[in-house]
Design an enzyme around this catalytic site. Structure first.
Site, mmCIF file in Angstrom:
data_model
loop_
_atom_site.group_PDB
_atom_site.id
_atom_site.type_symbol
_atom_site.label_atom_id
_atom_site.label_comp_id
_atom_site.label_asym_id
_atom_site.label_seq_id
_atom_site.Cartn_x
_atom_site.Cartn_y
_atom_site.Cartn_z
ATOM 1 N N VAL A 116 0.828 -1.198 0.000
ATOM 2 C CA VAL A 116 0.000 0.000 0.000
ATOM 3 C C VAL A 116 0.868 1.255 0.000
ATOM 4 O O VAL A 116 0.571 2.246 -0.676
ATOM 5 C CB VAL A 116 -0.969 -0.002 1.199
ATOM 6 C CG1 VAL A 116 -1.744 1.309 1.287
ATOM 7 C CG2 VAL A 116 -1.926 -1.171 1.083
ATOM 8 N N GLU A 129 -1.867 6.186 -5.318
ATOM 9 C CA GLU A 129 -3.225 5.954 -5.821
ATOM 10 C C GLU A 129 -3.757 7.098 -6.675
ATOM 11 O O GLU A 129 -4.495 6.887 -7.628
ATOM 12 C CB GLU A 129 -4.198 5.710 -4.650
ATOM 13 C CG GLU A 129 -3.989 4.394 -3.929
ATOM 14 C CD GLU A 129 -2.959 4.502 -2.814
ATOM 15 O OE1 GLU A 129 -2.343 5.580 -2.690
ATOM 16 O OE2 GLU A 129 -2.760 3.527 -2.080
ATOM 17 N N ASP A 165 2.357 30.369 -41.524
ATOM 18 C CA ASP A 165 1.950 31.086 -42.721
ATOM 19 C C ASP A 165 2.005 32.580 -42.415
ATOM 20 O O ASP A 165 2.171 32.990 -41.267
ATOM 21 C CB ASP A 165 0.530 30.662 -43.102
ATOM 22 C CG ASP A 165 0.194 31.009 -44.541
ATOM 23 O OD1 ASP A 165 1.045 31.625 -45.208
ATOM 24 O OD2 ASP A 165 -0.915 30.679 -44.986
ATOM 25 N N ASP A 211 -2.974 21.603 -47.342
ATOM 26 C CA ASP A 211 -2.159 21.679 -46.135
ATOM 27 C C ASP A 211 -2.366 20.467 -45.221
ATOM 28 O O ASP A 211 -1.605 20.266 -44.272
ATOM 29 C CB ASP A 211 -2.501 22.940 -45.338
ATOM 30 C CG ASP A 211 -2.010 24.198 -46.026
ATOM 31 O OD1 ASP A 211 -0.984 24.112 -46.730
ATOM 32 O OD2 ASP A 211 -2.645 25.247 -45.859
ATOM 33 N N THR A 264 -5.869 12.585 2.757
ATOM 34 C CA THR A 264 -5.169 13.868 2.897
ATOM 35 C C THR A 264 -4.301 14.241 1.700
ATOM 36 O O THR A 264 -3.823 15.371 1.614
ATOM 37 C CB THR A 264 -4.276 13.837 4.150
ATOM 38 O OG1 THR A 264 -3.260 12.844 3.982
ATOM 39 C CG2 THR A 264 -5.098 13.524 5.389
#
Length: 935
Positions: free
Chosen positions: A304, A309, A351, A660, A755
């Site tokens: 873990v 995550e 251009d 183009d 958190t």
């Protein structure tokens, strides 16, 4: 655009509107039947529908849209969130915990997987909707005949019976039968064949399949050449494209390079975590003589602790937010992955007309053999309507002839309100013709068009065959170097036609150069009277020969005022700008000097470029940083893009025309013009400018760099927590059980999920660091996750946080009288102190997390340079983090669930300096790094 030639009703047809309240067309219409029968079945005519009849049919048939299979994709998309590497790692941890009988931990891990998958799924759906919503900024349009007049309407409002007006560059929005004219159509959307095919109203044949019928065009295909009209016989899901959409699922979304990099890192993290777990379970169980349950707890915690995550959903959200920001700044990005690519752009091939300039053409002067005339009453594309422009008195014959050719060899026309619409150059020429005494009235030009040879970017000219002035004429306009070789004569004063001698030709070329040096665009105008008894020329080559030069037209297109500043930012950022234009070399050079692109550029004409080998082109691009490719064909853009990419550059290429499209696809970032560009160019491009402004490209590059930097910041922030999360379990295992577990698995899960997420999201909205546009572009092979970042996250910030949190843990235990090996379980005197110690570890990690968030805000600069309070979202995220941590520590239900205990004020006073300590250590590191690099 030219007002299409008027068409008379054919035999058995009537140009009147369908009867009011007529029934809708019958289903099962055969589009290949006789045209008269098709008009009858569709209850329409060559003049199209009335607005009221079209509105009734729209209610009956519904919008001309492809309906997506709503709700059928979400289960698969949601399932994908449960099977990415990080989720699989957590599933393995949950299974381990369940096998070991730690049911609460297993349930908590499953809850983490579910919450994380749900969050990522919501963010991806929102990102997808954000990208899909961009279509609203560039709605598909269609030109139709309504109430007998050409009108532009949303393509979704097309109905069977409408008469489409199809021109070069248009996306065909419904299945239709050609009723006049001919077009080349790209059918690759339906057939997969890349070469365009010719479709004409005259090419009919019985017994052909619909896709092979030579007089049918289909929804979703592109018109690459020609003009035609067609009657719509199918819309929406009844089209060929709709049939294919109903039989096939939507193409799967390809992973962006950034997502691929992150996924690779995720697999690496998973491998490291599994290897750690496998290696330390025997160590904990055999060498340290820990019970199997404790060893499994250790393995679960290690797994873990190694899983970031929030990484994937935060990246998705950051890219989606970047797309939304760019839309607000005038750049519609069609793929999330392009946001990352923008930040590494090293060359912009731009251009000139409409991108560096305002594309508001105004004819400032005309020249004929009778002399030069300055024009002051004309206006650009945004000027007054031509009927308010004063008419000139009777003009000399060459001027009158010049005005007539300017009107006839022109595709601009009046709309329903009486204003002129079309290409800005052609609109300006119509207004100039009005000043010269040849206005275009509501009924159209003073003549009839017989044939059109459309403007060819390779030939750089356009011609029409017209009935005017009691004769049949070839009228031509184009670049002087393309028209003059086709001229054998010149119109002298009085209208006499004389041979164009070498001396006269040199005089004309000097006039062209003089105008070009002033930054003016110059067009040559020529004509030839045809034998009225002979048929019109069947080919362009036979039409454009033995022409008589009538005169020259000089047009002004001023630079955009904001381009100069944008160019300066590009130069400061190490971004090279190359002008690739179809205009005259001297005109392009004058504009480039005005906006600061190049003071002394190397000018390369299209002919010189075509004669170059690939090696010579590569050498030219390496040796000359200031380059202007003038009179270049669209194929030249493709060569230039290939050469620059071969040198390792990340290329942004602008374009607006049909030809183009290959260069826009080949460039890393194809940039199409949203206003003046064709549908073909917009489809091929990665980014569309809604304002056609060069400065918007630079704004997008700045935003791309900022977004890329912010992604690196929150990746560093997330990775920095791996070390303090793993450290407690390493201490527990290496101590052989003499030290109790400094952090429970449930506390670790609360830290990871509760958190960490909001501050990470807030870092995705971090303002740019000073000097963002003064850094050279990063190399295209540079990954978002680099070894230096991992060293900073894991071995510097992570180690500092781990040392502080472990120091807090041991301080609480030692103050309570604990000695290594002393029991701390339930019922023992030290149990409360142990719970306070694990809570201290948890609080220390949260405090270190806050310091890491401030440290991660800058990679090189000091925090003071960006402002401590400049990211209010981060401050709100930290406030939420502190509030949540207080609830987890002091609320009795969470104390019972997580094993936390209330911290006394003196313990909180110890934790309070942790954020400043972590941030201060990294601030010192960055200061030393800046001094070392400065030295």
């Amino acid at each position: 655009m030219a007002e299409p030639a008027r068409c008379e009703a054919g035999p058995g047809e009537t140009p009147r509107e369908p009867p009011g309240g007529a029934a809708a067309p019958r289903p099962g219409i055969d589009p290949t039947e006789r045209l008269e029968s098709l008009f009858r079945d569709l209850r329409t005519a060559r003049t199209g529908l009335t607005s009221r009849e079209a509105a009734r049919r729209l209610v009956h048939h519904g919008p001309n849209e492809l309906r997506r299979r709503g709700g059928r994709r979400w289960p698969r998309e949601l399932a994908r969130q449960f099977t990415h590497p990080l989720a699989l790692l957590l599933w393995a941890a949950a299974v381990l915990a369940w096998v070991a009988g730690i049911t609460a931990v297993a349930a908590a891990i499953v809850a983490v997987v579910v919450v994380n998958a749900g969050f990522a799924f919501v963010q991806e759906v929102q990102a997808e909707r954000a990208v899909e919503a961009l279509a609203a900024y560039l709605p598909a349009r269609a030109r139709v005949l309504r109430d007998g007049r050409p009108r532009v309407i949303p393509a979704a409002e097309l109905v069977p019976g409408d008469v489409l007006v199809i021109e070069e560059g248009d996306r065909i929005s419904a299945d239709a039968r050609l009723i006049e004219g001919g077009v080349e159509v790209d059918l690759s959307t339906l057939t997969g064949e890349a070469l365009p095919v010719f479709r004409s109203a005259e090419l009919t044949g019985p017994g052909e399949s619909p896709l092979r019928a030579r007089d049918l065009v289909f929804s979703g295909t592109m018109c690459t050449e020609g003009q035609a009209r067609a009657v719509v016989f199918a819309t929406g899901m009844r089209t060929e494209l709709g049939r294919i959409a109903a039989l096939s699922e939507r193409v799967e979304r390809a992973e962006s390079p950034l997502e691929d990099q992150v996924r690779r890192v995720a697999w690496l993290i998973a491998l490291i975590a599994v290897l750690f777990g496998v290696a330390f379970i025997p160590v904990a169980a055999l060498a340290a003589h820990l019970p199997l349950g404790d060893a499994v707890v250790f393995a679960v915690g290690l797994l873990v602790g190694n899983v970031p995550e929030g990484l994937l959903p935060v990246i998705t959200l950051a890219l989606a937010m970047g797309v939304r920001v760019l839309v607000g700044r005038g750049a519609v990005v069609k793929r999330l992955s392009a946001v990352e690519t923008l930040g590494s752009t090293s060359v912009i091939c731009t251009d000139k007309t409409g991108t560096l300039t305002e594309n508001r053409m105004r004819v400032t002067a005309v020249w004929t053999a009778a002399g030069a005339v300055e024009l002051g009453g004309g206006a650009g594309a945004g000027g007054p309507p031509e009927d308010r422009v004063r008419a000139a008195p009777a003009a000399p014959a060459p001027l009158a002839a010049l005005a007539a050719v300017m009107v006839m060899c022109n595709n601009a026309h009046r709309d329903a309100t009486g204003g002129l619409v079309g290409d800005p150059t052609e609109v300006a020429m119509l207004r100039a013709a009005a000043e010269l005494g040849c206005p275009t009235g509501p009924a159209g030009p003073p003549g009839r068009r017989v044939r059109l040879f459309h403007f060819d970017p390779a030939l750089k000219r356009m011609s029409t065959v017209d009935e005017r002035d009691s004769g049949l004429w070839v009228d031509t306009k184009g670049a002087p170097e393309a028209v003059l070789p086709r001229c054998a004569h010149i119109m002298e004063d009085g209208g006499r036609i004389r041979p164009l001698t070498g001396a006269r030709r040199a005089d004309v070329e000097r006039v062209v150069d003089a105008h070009a040096r002033r930054g003016l665009r110059v067009l040559a105008v020529a004509a030839r009277r045809l034998d009225p008894a002979a048929p019109p020329p069947p080919s362009r080559d036979r039409a454009e020969r033995e022409l008589a030069l009538v005169g020259l037209v000089a047009l002004q297109d001023p630079p955009r005022p904001e381009v100069a500043e944008a160019v300066a930012h590009c130069h400061a950022a190490g971004i090279r700008i190359i002008v690739v234009t179809g205009d005259h070399a001297l005109t392009a050079a004058a504009i480039a000097r005005q906006v600061g692109i190049a003071a002394d550029p190397a000018l390369v004409t299209g002919e010189r470029l075509d004669a170059m080998s690939e090696d010579e082109l590569d050498a030219l691009l390496r040796e000359h940083r200031q380059l202007i490719f003038a009179r270049s064909s669209p194929e030249a853009k493709l060569r230039i893009a290939d050469a620059l990419r071969a040198e390792g550059h990340v290329v942004a290429m602008t374009g607006d025309g049909v030809n183009d499209a290959p260069a826009l696809r080949r460039a890393d970032i194809g940039v199409a013009m949203g206003r003046s560009g064709t549908d073909v160019a917009r489809e091929a491009a990665t980014m569309v400018l809604t304002d056609d402004n060069f400065a918007t490209i630079v704004t997008a590059i700045r935003a791309g760099r900022q977004i890329y930097d912010n992604i690196r910041k929150f990746i560093c922030y997330i990775f920095a927590h791996t070390t303090p999360e793993v450290a407690p379990f390493l201490v527990f295992a290496l101590a052989g059980g003499a030290v109790p577990l400094p952090l429970t698995v449930l506390q670790l899960l609360a830290f990871d999920v509760g958190t960490e997420t909001l501050p990470a999201l807030a870092l995705g909205r971090e303002p740019p660091e000073p000097g963002l546009m003064r850094r050279p572009p990063r190399h295209r092979s540079e990954g978002v996750i680099r070894p230096a970042m991992l060293v900073r996250a894991w071995l510097f910030l992570g180690v500092v946080c781990a040392v502080l949190s472990m120091a807090g843990f041991f301080y609480v235990l030692l103050r309570a009288g604990w000695r290594p090996g002393a029991p701390t379980g339930p019922g023992h005197p030290l149990h409360h102190a142990y719970r306070q110690a694990t809570t201290m570890t948890f609080a220390g990690m949260v405090a270190g997390q806050i310091g890491t968030a401030f440290a991660a805000r800058t990679e090189r600069a000091s925090l003071r340079s960006v402002g401590v309070w400049s990211n209010p979202l981060l401050l709100w995220g930290i406030a939420f983090e502190l509030a949540l941590a207080a609830v987890l520590v002091y609320a009795p239900p969470f104390q019972a669930l997580l094993g936390t205990a209330a911290l006394t004020p003196d313990l909180l006073a110890i934790v309070a300096p942790f954020p400043v300590t972590v941030w201060g250590a990294d601030e010192l590191r960055r200061l030393l790094l800046r001094r070392w690099r400065g030295g």
